[in-house]
Scaffold this active site. Structure first.
Site, PDB file in Angstrom:
ATOM      1  NE  ARG A 184      -4.053  -2.041   0.867  1.00  0.00           N
ATOM      2  CZ  ARG A 184      -4.996  -2.156   1.798  1.00  0.00           C
ATOM      3  NH1 ARG A 184      -5.153  -1.217   2.705  1.00  0.00           N
ATOM      4  NH2 ARG A 184      -5.779  -3.221   1.819  1.00  0.00           N
ATOM      5  CG  ASP A 186     -15.023   5.892   5.181  1.00  0.00           C
ATOM      6  OD1 ASP A 186     -15.577   4.799   4.963  1.00  0.00           O
ATOM      7  OD2 ASP A 186     -13.782   6.002   5.284  1.00  0.00           O
TER       8      ASP A 186
HETATM    9  C1  LIG Z   1     -14.275  -2.385   3.971  1.00  0.00           C
HETATM   10  S1  LIG Z   1     -15.013  -0.799   3.944  1.00  0.00           S
HETATM   11  C2  LIG Z   1     -16.685  -1.212   4.369  1.00  0.00           C
HETATM   12  C3  LIG Z   1     -17.697  -0.396   3.585  1.00  0.00           C
HETATM   13  C4  LIG Z   1     -19.146  -0.788   3.814  1.00  0.00           C
HETATM   14  N1  LIG Z   1     -19.538  -0.578   5.196  1.00  0.00           N
HETATM   15  C5  LIG Z   1     -19.402  -2.215   3.391  1.00  0.00           C
HETATM   16  O1  LIG Z   1     -19.567  -3.081   4.250  1.00  0.00           O
HETATM   17  O2  LIG Z   1     -19.433  -2.496   2.197  1.00  0.00           O
HETATM   18  C6  LIG Z   1     -14.369  -0.132   5.478  1.00  0.00           C
HETATM   19  C7  LIG Z   1     -14.422   1.382   5.558  1.00  0.00           C
HETATM   20  O3  LIG Z   1     -14.122   1.760   6.903  1.00  0.00           O
HETATM   21  C8  LIG Z   1     -13.391   2.965   6.864  1.00  0.00           C
HETATM   22  N2  LIG Z   1     -12.668   3.116   8.139  1.00  0.00           N
HETATM   23  C9  LIG Z   1     -11.526   2.511   8.535  1.00  0.00           C
HETATM   24  N3  LIG Z   1     -11.172   2.912   9.756  1.00  0.00           N
HETATM   25  C10 LIG Z   1     -12.119   3.796  10.164  1.00  0.00           C
HETATM   26  C11 LIG Z   1     -12.313   4.563  11.338  1.00  0.00           C
HETATM   27  N4  LIG Z   1     -11.456   4.520  12.361  1.00  0.00           N
HETATM   28  N5  LIG Z   1     -13.396   5.374  11.403  1.00  0.00           N
HETATM   29  C12 LIG Z   1     -14.274   5.438  10.359  1.00  0.00           C
HETATM   30  N6  LIG Z   1     -14.149   4.734   9.229  1.00  0.00           N
HETATM   31  C13 LIG Z   1     -13.078   3.925   9.133  1.00  0.00           C
HETATM   32  C14 LIG Z   1     -12.497   2.833   5.659  1.00  0.00           C
HETATM   33  O4  LIG Z   1     -12.066   4.089   5.170  1.00  0.00           O
HETATM   34  C15 LIG Z   1     -13.403   2.081   4.680  1.00  0.00           C
HETATM   35  O5  LIG Z   1     -14.038   2.967   3.787  1.00  0.00           O
END
Ligand SMILES: C[S@@+](CC[C@H](N)C(=O)[O-])C[C@H]1O[C@@H](n2cnc3c(N)ncnc32)[C@H](O)[C@@H]1O
Length: 293
Positions: free
Chosen positions: A32, A140
């Site tokens: 990454r 997010d």
């Molecule tokens: C794998 S995606 C899941 C998206 C959606 N909820 C789904 O299930 O399809 C995880 C998301 O969590 C966000 N994320 C990671 N750490 C986070 C944090 N501490 N607070 C808020 N969002 C976070 C990432 O940027 C990413 O967009």
């Protein structure tokens, strides 16, 4: 990457985003962050770390964002959206029949496929929601994914993942090779940047919280802390929806599983120890008034 650089990054990511990397994830960081170091005009990860140690907030933000996993697609896993339509919404329609308000929070909405899937589900309910004030908040950590979510523009590949063709035709407009979510559906979703590690009590209380496929990256204490705060921000008769690999069971009793609905939870009314987290600003509410069909 040197072992001290790896340890520096591990700690930084844990503190900034909650990402809990085990001691053997060097390959993940390299895959990454090497592209990011090239993009920043730096020879390697060591130089990125030097920039961060030198106080570059911009590089630090880019490193944290590059390490988040943003995988998502429309109606991901299908079942949670069936629960939303068949279990959650019938109860809410009854329970909120006099006040006619619905607040939904997508707590890690990524590039928007999840909040827009929920918005389309609500549109499909048509007359049942006529006159309701509907608010869907998509948050997010990453500004980059939020920008894409706000625009609501997706490639042919993205709209082919999980989205029924009838919904594509009904709720999207094609421009060249891209598809944009129609303005009335986009208007149902409010966006804001929010780190789940920080205080989110100012968002108010929600009827439904989708918090899917984000807690899997966190350690146990962080999950417990977030569940305990999510419980305070869920209506007593509201719902929490988790991802397929996530559960509250064995971690906290502030939510209880909804019988025979995998991934669906309700507040139990149990009290959790108070959590102290840094404060964030208040959200400006954006609501959509639903018209009947
Ligand atoms: C794998 S995606 C899941 C998206 C959606 N909820 C789904 O299930 O399809 C995880 C998301 O969590 C966000 N994320 C990671 N750490 C986070 C944090 N501490 N607070 C808020 N969002 C976070 C990432 O940027 C990413 O967009």
């Amino acid at each position: 990457m040197t072992p001290p650089d790896y340890e520096y990054l591990r700690k930084l990511l844990k503190d900034r985003s909650g990402l809990d990397l085990s001691a053997d994830k060097q390959y993940l960081i390299e895959s990454r962050l090497l592209p990011l170091s090239r993009k920043c005009g730096l020879p390697g990860i060591g130089e990125l770390v030097q920039k961060m140690k030198g106080g570059s907030a911009d590089v630090t933000t880019q490193v944290v964002e590059a390490m988040t996993t943003n995988e998502t697609f429309f109606f991901r896993d299908k079942v949670p959206f069936d629960h939303f339509r068949d279990s959650i919404m019938p109860e809410i329609l009854q329970a909120r029949a006099s006040r006619k308000t619905l607040r939904v929070w997508c707590a890690a909405g990524s590039t928007g496929q999840e909040p827009y899937s929920l918005a389309m589900c609500l549109k499909e309910m048509g007359a049942a929601l006529a006159g309701w004030r509907v608010e869907i908040l998509a948050t997010d950590l990453s500004q980059e994914v939020l920008e894409k979510s706000r625009a609501g523009i997706y490639s042919q590949f993205e709209v082919q993942r999980g989205l029924p063709i009838q919904m594509l035709v009904k709720y999207f407009k094609q421009t060249g090779e891209l598809w944009q979510v129609n303005a009335d559906v986009r208007a149902m979703v409010q966006h804001r940047q929010l780190n789940l590690l920080h205080d989110f009590s100012q968002l108010g209380v929600f009827d439904v919280i989708f918090c899917r496929n984000v807690l899997i990256y966190f350690d146990q204490d962080t999950k417990i802390n977030i569940f305990n705060r999510l419980a305070k921000t869920t209506e007593p008769d509201g719902f929490l929806v988790l991802g397929a690999a996530e559960t509250v069971v064995g971690l906290t009793d502030v939510f209880k599983p909804y019988p025979e609905r995998r991934g669906l939870y309700r507040p139990s009314g149990a009290r959790a120890a108070p959590a102290r987290m840094p404060a964030i600003g208040a959200a400006a509410p954006k609501v959509a008034m639903m018209a009947g069909r």
